[in-house]
Write an enzyme that holds these catalytic residues in place. Structure first.
Site, PDB file in Angstrom:
ATOM      1  N   ASN A 113     -90.915 -18.227  39.201  1.00 34.56           N
ATOM      2  CA  ASN A 113     -89.453 -18.199  39.076  1.00 34.56           C
ATOM      3  C   ASN A 113     -88.839 -17.859  40.428  1.00 34.56           C
ATOM      4  OD1 ASN A 113     -86.775 -17.829  37.866  1.00 34.56           O
ATOM      5  ND2 ASN A 113     -87.161 -15.646  38.087  1.00 34.56           N
ATOM      6  N   GLN A 114     -89.373 -16.827  41.087  1.00 36.09           N
ATOM      7  CA  GLN A 114     -88.912 -16.453  42.411  1.00 36.09           C
ATOM      8  C   GLN A 114     -89.855 -17.102  43.438  1.00 36.09           C
ATOM      9  OE1 GLN A 114     -87.712 -12.337  43.012  1.00 36.09           O
ATOM     10  NE2 GLN A 114     -87.565 -12.003  40.811  1.00 36.09           N
ATOM     11  N   HIS A 160     -89.248  -1.541  33.558  1.00 34.64           N
ATOM     12  CA  HIS A 160     -90.336  -2.370  34.055  1.00 34.64           C
ATOM     13  C   HIS A 160     -90.220  -2.650  35.546  1.00 34.64           C
ATOM     14  CE1 HIS A 160     -88.014  -6.202  34.265  1.00 34.64           C
ATOM     15  NE2 HIS A 160     -89.070  -6.675  34.918  1.00 34.64           N
ATOM     16  N   ASN A 182     -93.459 -13.944  40.246  1.00 35.27           N
ATOM     17  CA  ASN A 182     -92.674 -13.920  39.009  1.00 35.27           C
ATOM     18  C   ASN A 182     -92.845 -15.234  38.236  1.00 35.27           C
ATOM     19  OD1 ASN A 182     -89.262 -13.643  37.996  1.00 35.27           O
ATOM     20  ND2 ASN A 182     -90.856 -12.204  37.441  1.00 35.27           N
ATOM     21  N   ARG A 215     -81.052  -5.259  87.426  1.00 38.54           N
ATOM     22  CA  ARG A 215     -80.077  -6.282  87.829  1.00 38.54           C
ATOM     23  C   ARG A 215     -79.532  -7.065  86.640  1.00 38.54           C
ATOM     24  NH1 ARG A 215     -81.581 -11.437  90.848  1.00 38.54           N
ATOM     25  NH2 ARG A 215     -83.596 -10.423  91.111  1.00 38.54           N
ATOM     26  N   TYR A 221     -77.836 -15.108  30.337  1.00 40.88           N
ATOM     27  CA  TYR A 221     -79.050 -14.548  30.927  1.00 40.88           C
ATOM     28  C   TYR A 221     -79.037 -13.024  30.839  1.00 40.88           C
ATOM     29  CZ  TYR A 221     -82.373 -13.132  34.558  1.00 40.88           C
ATOM     30  OH  TYR A 221     -83.400 -12.542  35.239  1.00 40.88           O
TER      31      TYR A 221
END
Length: 527
Positions: free
Chosen positions: A421-422, A83, A418, A292, A55
């Site tokens: 994807n996210q 980007h 995204n 208190r 990746y």
């Protein structure tokens, strides 16, 4: 009963957080073992069979992972950073950014990211020389790490035209400069990013983690300050000391409560109440909860800080990246997802609110003749002709309201993005940024209460036999409010005094145990 905690224990959460923040300001120098691991991981990555998809190296980023990467690793890395440089808003404080970069480099040095060792070295040299990028605080999902803020840092390290860095002036003020100009002044070359090193730099939870570490320490200082002003208020009003007795806390079996009560008890004694616990002749048997129940509220915050400190330290000591090399095997997964940090910051938000609410209610108490022992309303010696602390209370109420608005859990506002994807994001930096703003407002509320307590001492003619430094500074710097005057700047200064006094102190103390004499003495000396 639980075993007493020791603040000298290197594994205690508070000690670990403080050590991390201290180390983040020290020079970066890899150990020989770290250098060996980084070099070995890089060789492993270079030696992978060409058929193995990696990746961001052989293939694109995010939802474009099925498409081939740019054959030029430098163009691939530069494109990644460019980007993602879309952040907005005020920059993160320079000290937070410095911690963020330190966390990234520390994680890379573990040897799982396969960064180029020469890139790591160049980054470390720049950081050690004092180079601190300017990083926008807004725009991160904290899902694939804090991509956006870290990309801005990467641009600055590369001396890209869009990158900026902080420059510290002779009076320690920070100003923004073009990153290339700062690098030229340091006489150091910029970083040349290639695909894997660029991805390893931006693909981590370091921005939200750095912000959370700093707010964690800030909240600990605020909580201790709240305990001290509670003890002072109780003493000046003649409130009963029974709610703060150690025997009462011991049967509850909550260590934070015991610590908070010891701090309150120490200040109450130091402020002239002595060791007796009986209420003054004009005080009720049981005070409002804001006095208190202060040990219960502040103690719960301390215990949560203890728990959340462990989560933050564990995150800082691990590797947040994707993919990673483990024992020579390349693994793709989601180790950049910052859910642990998001939950910590959302817990921090609850803690800040509890402390701020307690302080605001104590302010209301000392201004109210029905609760302050019959002193003038709003603590003005000229009711009607003067308005005293009316404006101060109005502003404090506004700060508390705004603080509550900021405290909504950011993870509950997640938006899939995204190209899906996210599709599950934690928004940890959003929460950490909100907590920083909440904490600032809580300090303003504390500053408001400090001025009111200072006025309370003037009106009651209170004289300290051994005046604590904080109270002496307040008495000398802020005269009695005999006639109305603008107090905005005084609130800010009073809050700053308290922050400077308490921020260097530990977030949590050892469990005071049945004999709290030594803990109380240490506290009284510090304040």
């Amino acid at each position: 009963m639980p075993l007493p905690r020791s603040s000298d224990d290197s594994r205690s959460p508070d000690t670990r957080v403080r050590a991390l923040l201290d180390r983040s300001t020290a020079p970066l120098e890899p150990t020989s073992a770290e250098q060996t691991r980084m070099a070995a991981a890089r060789r492993t990555l270079a030696g992978l069979d060409g058929s193995r998809h990696v990746y961001g190296v052989t293939h694109g980023f995010g939802p474009l992972v099925d498409h081939p990467a740019d054959p030029d690793p430098a163009r691939q890395g530069t494109g990644l950073i460019s980007h993602l440089a879309t952040g907005q808003g005020d920059p993160l404080p320079p000290e937070v950014t410095r911690t963020m970069v330190w966390l990234r480099l520390r994680g890379m040095a573990l040897g799982h990211s396969a960064v180029a060792p020469e890139t790591w070295r160049r980054l470390a040299d720049l950081v050690n020389a004092g180079f601190v990028p300017v990083v926008p605080s807004e725009g991160s999902l904290s899902a694939s790490g804090d991509l956006v803020p870290l990309a801005h840092a990467a641009l600055a390290f590369a001396a890209d035209g869009a990158g900026q860095a902080w420059c510290q002036g002779p009076a320690d003020e920070w100003r923004r400069e073009d990153a290339s100009a700062v690098l030229a002044a340091l006489d150091l070359p910029p970083v040349e990013w290639e695909a894997r090193s660029a991805l390893a730099f931006v693909n981590g939870s370091s921005a939200c983690l750095a912000r959370a570490l700093h707010t964690h320490r800030e909240l600990g200082a605020l909580t201790r300050a709240a305990a001290v002003v509670t003890g002072r208020t109780a003493a000046l009003l003649g409130a009963s000391g029974e709610p703060y007795e150690d025997a009462l806390q011991r049967v509850r079996n909550q260590p934070g409560q015991r610590t908070a009560a010891a701090w309150i008890r120490a200040e109450r004694t130091a402020s002239g109440a002595g060791t007796g616990t009986a209420p003054g002749p004009d005080r009720p048997l049981q005070e409002r909860y804001s006095l208190r129940c202060a040990p219960q509220v502040l103690g719960a915050v301390l215990d949560q800080l203890d728990l959340q400190g462990s989560a933050l330290a564990d995150e800082a000591e691990g590797c947040s990246d994707n993919p990673v090399l483990v024992d020579g095997t390349l693994l793709h997964g989601g180790n950049f997802h910052a859910a642990p940090v998001a939950f910590v910051s959302e817990t921090h938000a609850c803690g800040v609110h509890q402390v701020a609410h307690l302080l605001e209610r104590q302010l209301a108490l000392v201004l109210d003749p029905a609760a302050n022992g019959g002193l003038p309303p709003l603590l003005t010696p000229r009711p009607g002709a003067g308005s005293g602390f009316a404006g101060v209370q109005i502003a404090a109420s506004s700060h508390l309201s705004r603080l509550r608005q900021l405290g909504h859990p950011a993870s509950m506002t997640a938006v899939p993005t995204n190209l899906h994807n996210q599709d599950q994001v934690p928004l940890a930096l959003n929460s950490a940024n909100a907590v920083a703003q909440m904490t600032e407002r809580a300090w303003w509320i504390l500053g408001s209460l400090l001025l009111a307590v200072n006025q309370l001492a003037h009106l009651t003619g209170h004289q300290d036999r051994e005046e604590g430094r904080l109270w002496r500074e307040l008495r000398e710097e802020f005269p009695p409010l005999d006639r109305d005057r603008p107090l905005a700047e005084e609130i800010t200064r009073a809050a700053g005094r308290a922050r400077a006094r308490f921020l260097p102190l530990a977030v949590t103390d050892p469990d005071p145990g049945p004999d709290t004499t030594h803990a109380e003495a240490r506290h009284a000396a510090a304040v």
